[in-house]
Motif scaffolding. Structure first.
Motif, PDB file in Angstrom:
ATOM      1  N   ARG A  17      68.596  52.975  37.839  1.00 10.98           N
ATOM      2  CA  ARG A  17      67.402  53.087  38.661  1.00 10.98           C
ATOM      3  C   ARG A  17      67.750  53.737  40.003  1.00 10.98           C
ATOM      4  N   LEU A  18      66.872  54.632  40.461  1.00 12.90           N
ATOM      5  CA  LEU A  18      67.045  55.240  41.777  1.00 12.90           C
ATOM      6  C   LEU A  18      66.201  54.451  42.773  1.00 12.90           C
ATOM      7  N   ILE A  19      66.875  53.796  43.711  1.00 15.98           N
ATOM      8  CA  ILE A  19      66.213  52.918  44.665  1.00 15.98           C
ATOM      9  C   ILE A  19      66.580  53.347  46.080  1.00 15.98           C
ATOM     10  N   ILE A  20      65.574  53.521  46.912  1.00 13.75           N
ATOM     11  CA  ILE A  20      65.803  53.799  48.324  1.00 13.75           C
ATOM     12  C   ILE A  20      65.834  52.478  49.073  1.00 13.75           C
ATOM     13  N   GLY A  21      66.922  52.214  49.771  1.00 12.56           N
ATOM     14  CA  GLY A  21      67.026  51.050  50.638  1.00 12.56           C
ATOM     15  C   GLY A  21      66.794  51.452  52.080  1.00 12.56           C
ATOM     16  N   LEU A  22      65.991  50.641  52.791  1.00  9.98           N
ATOM     17  CA  LEU A  22      65.685  50.909  54.194  1.00  9.98           C
ATOM     18  C   LEU A  22      66.187  49.776  55.072  1.00  9.98           C
ATOM     19  N   MET A  23      66.687  50.126  56.249  1.00 16.31           N
ATOM     20  CA  MET A  23      67.077  49.113  57.220  1.00 16.31           C
ATOM     21  C   MET A  23      66.788  49.631  58.621  1.00 16.31           C
ATOM     22  N   SER A  24      66.082  48.816  59.399  1.00 11.27           N
ATOM     23  CA  SER A  24      65.845  49.103  60.809  1.00 11.27           C
ATOM     24  C   SER A  24      66.195  47.846  61.579  1.00 11.27           C
ATOM     25  N   GLY A  25      67.270  47.898  62.336  1.00 10.08           N
ATOM     26  CA  GLY A  25      67.803  46.706  62.983  1.00 10.08           C
ATOM     27  C   GLY A  25      67.219  46.464  64.361  1.00 10.08           C
ATOM     28  N   VAL A 108      62.203  58.979  42.597  1.00 11.65           N
ATOM     29  CA  VAL A 108      62.583  57.655  43.098  1.00 11.65           C
ATOM     30  C   VAL A 108      61.790  56.583  42.354  1.00 11.65           C
ATOM     31  N   ASP A 109      62.482  55.557  41.893  1.00 17.26           N
ATOM     32  CA  ASP A 109      61.816  54.474  41.170  1.00 17.26           C
ATOM     33  C   ASP A 109      61.176  53.465  42.111  1.00 17.26           C
ATOM     34  N   VAL A 110      61.910  53.076  43.151  1.00 18.09           N
ATOM     35  CA  VAL A 110      61.458  51.986  44.012  1.00 18.09           C
ATOM     36  C   VAL A 110      61.991  52.208  45.421  1.00 18.09           C
ATOM     37  N   ILE A 111      61.221  51.771  46.411  1.00 18.58           N
ATOM     38  CA  ILE A 111      61.686  51.667  47.792  1.00 18.58           C
ATOM     39  C   ILE A 111      61.878  50.194  48.118  1.00 18.58           C
ATOM     40  N   ALA A 112      62.997  49.853  48.750  1.00 19.21           N
ATOM     41  CA  ALA A 112      63.263  48.488  49.217  1.00 19.21           C
ATOM     42  C   ALA A 112      63.206  48.496  50.736  1.00 19.21           C
ATOM     43  N   SER A 113      62.155  47.899  51.298  1.00 20.83           N
ATOM     44  CA  SER A 113      61.930  47.983  52.738  1.00 20.83           C
ATOM     45  C   SER A 113      62.163  46.649  53.419  1.00 20.83           C
ATOM     46  N   HIS A 114      63.108  46.640  54.361  1.00 20.74           N
ATOM     47  CA  HIS A 114      63.351  45.438  55.148  1.00 20.74           C
ATOM     48  C   HIS A 114      62.275  45.233  56.200  1.00 20.74           C
ATOM     49  N   GLY A 115      61.734  46.316  56.753  1.00 20.92           N
ATOM     50  CA  GLY A 115      60.798  46.211  57.870  1.00 20.92           C
ATOM     51  C   GLY A 115      61.534  46.102  59.191  1.00 20.92           C
ATOM     52  N   GLN A 116      60.764  45.882  60.251  1.00 18.44           N
ATOM     53  CA  GLN A 116      61.314  45.771  61.601  1.00 18.44           C
ATOM     54  C   GLN A 116      61.104  44.362  62.119  1.00 18.44           C
ATOM     55  N   THR A 117      62.172  43.617  62.284  1.00 21.95           N
ATOM     56  CA  THR A 117      62.040  42.265  62.823  1.00 21.95           C
ATOM     57  C   THR A 117      61.523  42.316  64.253  1.00 21.95           C
ATOM     58  N   ILE A 118      60.478  41.521  64.533  1.00 20.72           N
ATOM     59  CA  ILE A 118      60.018  41.407  65.921  1.00 20.72           C
ATOM     60  C   ILE A 118      60.144  39.977  66.442  1.00 20.72           C
ATOM     61  N   ASP A 142      52.552  48.041  51.788  1.00 22.75           N
ATOM     62  CA  ASP A 142      51.489  48.775  51.107  1.00 22.75           C
ATOM     63  C   ASP A 142      51.305  50.160  51.705  1.00 22.75           C
ATOM     64  N   HIS A 143      51.449  50.278  53.013  1.00 24.85           N
ATOM     65  CA  HIS A 143      51.326  51.594  53.642  1.00 24.85           C
ATOM     66  C   HIS A 143      52.436  52.521  53.159  1.00 24.85           C
ATOM     67  N   ILE A 144      53.647  51.995  53.022  1.00 22.23           N
ATOM     68  CA  ILE A 144      54.756  52.811  52.526  1.00 22.23           C
ATOM     69  C   ILE A 144      54.485  53.248  51.097  1.00 22.23           C
ATOM     70  N   ALA A 145      54.040  52.305  50.264  1.00 20.77           N
ATOM     71  CA  ALA A 145      53.796  52.618  48.854  1.00 20.77           C
ATOM     72  C   ALA A 145      52.708  53.669  48.692  1.00 20.77           C
ATOM     73  N   VAL A 146      51.595  53.501  49.409  1.00 22.56           N
ATOM     74  CA  VAL A 146      50.470  54.423  49.256  1.00 22.56           C
ATOM     75  C   VAL A 146      50.822  55.815  49.788  1.00 22.56           C
ATOM     76  N   LYS A 147      51.465  55.869  50.949  1.00 25.27           N
ATOM     77  CA  LYS A 147      51.746  57.173  51.571  1.00 25.27           C
ATOM     78  C   LYS A 147      52.828  57.947  50.813  1.00 25.27           C
ATOM     79  N   THR A 148      53.816  57.238  50.241  1.00 22.81           N
ATOM     80  CA  THR A 148      54.892  57.931  49.511  1.00 22.81           C
ATOM     81  C   THR A 148      54.582  58.085  48.032  1.00 22.81           C
ATOM     82  N   GLY A 149      53.691  57.238  47.516  1.00 22.53           N
ATOM     83  CA  GLY A 149      53.431  57.229  46.080  1.00 22.53           C
ATOM     84  C   GLY A 149      54.504  56.510  45.285  1.00 22.53           C
ATOM     85  N   ILE A 150      55.356  55.736  45.979  1.00 19.26           N
ATOM     86  CA  ILE A 150      56.492  55.063  45.332  1.00 19.26           C
ATOM     87  C   ILE A 150      56.307  53.553  45.424  1.00 19.26           C
TER      88      ILE A 150
END
Length: 399
Positions: A17-25, A108-118, A142-150
């Protein structure tokens, strides 16, 4: 069958599977984007990092996030607006990264989004007996999924809390699957805003594995720089701290937080280790008149001291663990030198030595967590507080 779920079933049946991992610290330097090819599941997981980029945030966005970050008086409307804005921005940055790599979103199969801790509010920190552990990451999936189509899997930390954890750190799950080695005691040390590590025992017994925050990594140094040095967000290569001298009285005062002596696993954040904490320590130690350079040198030594103490608490002073570093703090030569001096028997490496770019490591770990959400079974980490045996993440559909 709904087309979204049909797509998910197709992904489940793939060998890789091709998975995009995201991290914003919490350092707010930018978005880490790692495109990973992942095979298998659980202890059989194999990862290849195909592409990696860090796309920096501009100063205006940093200021917007800082206006609501770790603040009890944050503007609720701004929290709401930034939740959507960060999601849309991350989607734009993903699409830009894919274009720069010569790849299409359909690959890309899936995006894995951590988000931004506040805000991070474990019960051990907020101290309100009528309220549970809590944490909040913005950047709606949902915004990431809709805008990227992933298909996007997001909001990992809430499941951890729901199952009895504190929402952090989550590295234990990916670290165990990717980096355990029979016959070698390992510490996977991540020095981000907060320093944390995962202990991987030589016998590969998952019930002994744990991940814990240990105290400040870069957060106090970064906050001090941002307040006193216009235009700077961190002390690159410890250029300023290296010209100062460690003040023993201030260091002793900084070491007084009850969190530092609490048992593992535990979690904390800038909600505790912030400039108010520093000012109170200066007040108690009579060090209000220190030069900025000396304060920075002492804050750097403070971070090193809490990391050294935590490793010694885990292993004792006689053991010789292998320590694999990642995170922004590994680029701070003054901090790394203090760690080596404090742990002379340990062997220091970076995750480059394990074929994972250390700057990409956290993004890769969230890709692994998403893979486990899709095809994994629950790894049994034993019946221990703070390490629930769960899969995590909410599935956000693009259509």
């Amino acid at each position: 069958m709904n087309s979204n779920w049909k797509r998910i079933f197709q992904i489940l049946e793939k060998q890789e599977r091709l998975i995009i991992g995201l991290m914003s610290g919490t350092s707010l330097d930018g978005l880490d984007i790692a495109l990973c090819a992942i095979q298998g599941k659980g202890a059989e997981t194999k990862v290849r990092v195909l592409e990696f980029s860090t796309i920096p945030y501009d100063n205006a966005l940093k200021a917007e996030v800082k206006s609501i970050f770790s603040r009890r008086d944050a503007d609720l409307q701004m929290v709401c607006l930034m939740n959507e804005k960060i999601g849309l921005l991350h989607a734009e940055l993903i699409l830009a990264a894919l274009k720069s790599w010569g790849r299409k979103p359909e690959e890309v199969d899936v995006i894995a989004s951590h988000g931004q801790t506040i805000f991070h509010a474990p019960a051990s920190l907020h101290g309100l007996s009528a309220y549970p552990n809590a944490t909040l990451q913005i950047g709606d999936g949902d915004h990431i999924a809709v805008k990227t189509g992933i298909i996007t899997i997001s909001d990992f930390r809430q499941k951890h809390i729901a199952a009895g954890g504190e929402g952090a750190p989550l590295a234990v799950y990916g670290d165990y699957l990717l980096f355990s080695k029979k016959g070698e005691d390992r510490i996977m040390l991540n020095i981000g805003g907060i320093a944390n590590f995962t202990y991987l025992p030589a016998d590969n017994d998952a019930s002994k594995v744990f991940s814990t925050d240990v105290g400040p990594g870069n957060t106090l140094m970064d906050q001090f720089i941002q307040k006193h040095y216009e235009g700077l967000y961190f002390d690159e290569n410890a250029a300023i701290a290296s010209t100062g001298e460690v003040n023993a009285d201030l260091l002793t005062a900084l070491m007084q937080a009850a969190f530092l002596s609490a048992d593992f696993p535990k979690t904390t954040g800038p909600e505790l280790f912030n400039l108010s904490y520093l000012e109170e320590a200066q007040e108690r130690s009579g060090t209000k008149g220190l030069r900025n350079e000396d304060i920075l040198a002492t804050l750097c030594r403070f971070s090193a001291t809490v990391i050294v103490a935590a490793v010694e608490k885990c292993f004792g002073q006689a053991e010789t663990p292998s320590i694999f570093m990642s995170g922004g703090g590994m680029h701070n030569p003054l901090l790394v030198a203090a760690l080596r001096n404090g742990l002379p028997k340990a062997a220091f490496y970076t995750t480059d030595d394990l074929d994972i770019n250390p700057d990409a490591k956290e993004a890769v770990l969230f890709a692994v967590l998403a893979n486990e959400t899709l095809v994994g079974e629950q790894t049994n980490f034993g019946n221990r507080e703070g390490v629930p045996s769960v899969t995590m993440g909410k599935i956000c559909l693009p259509e």
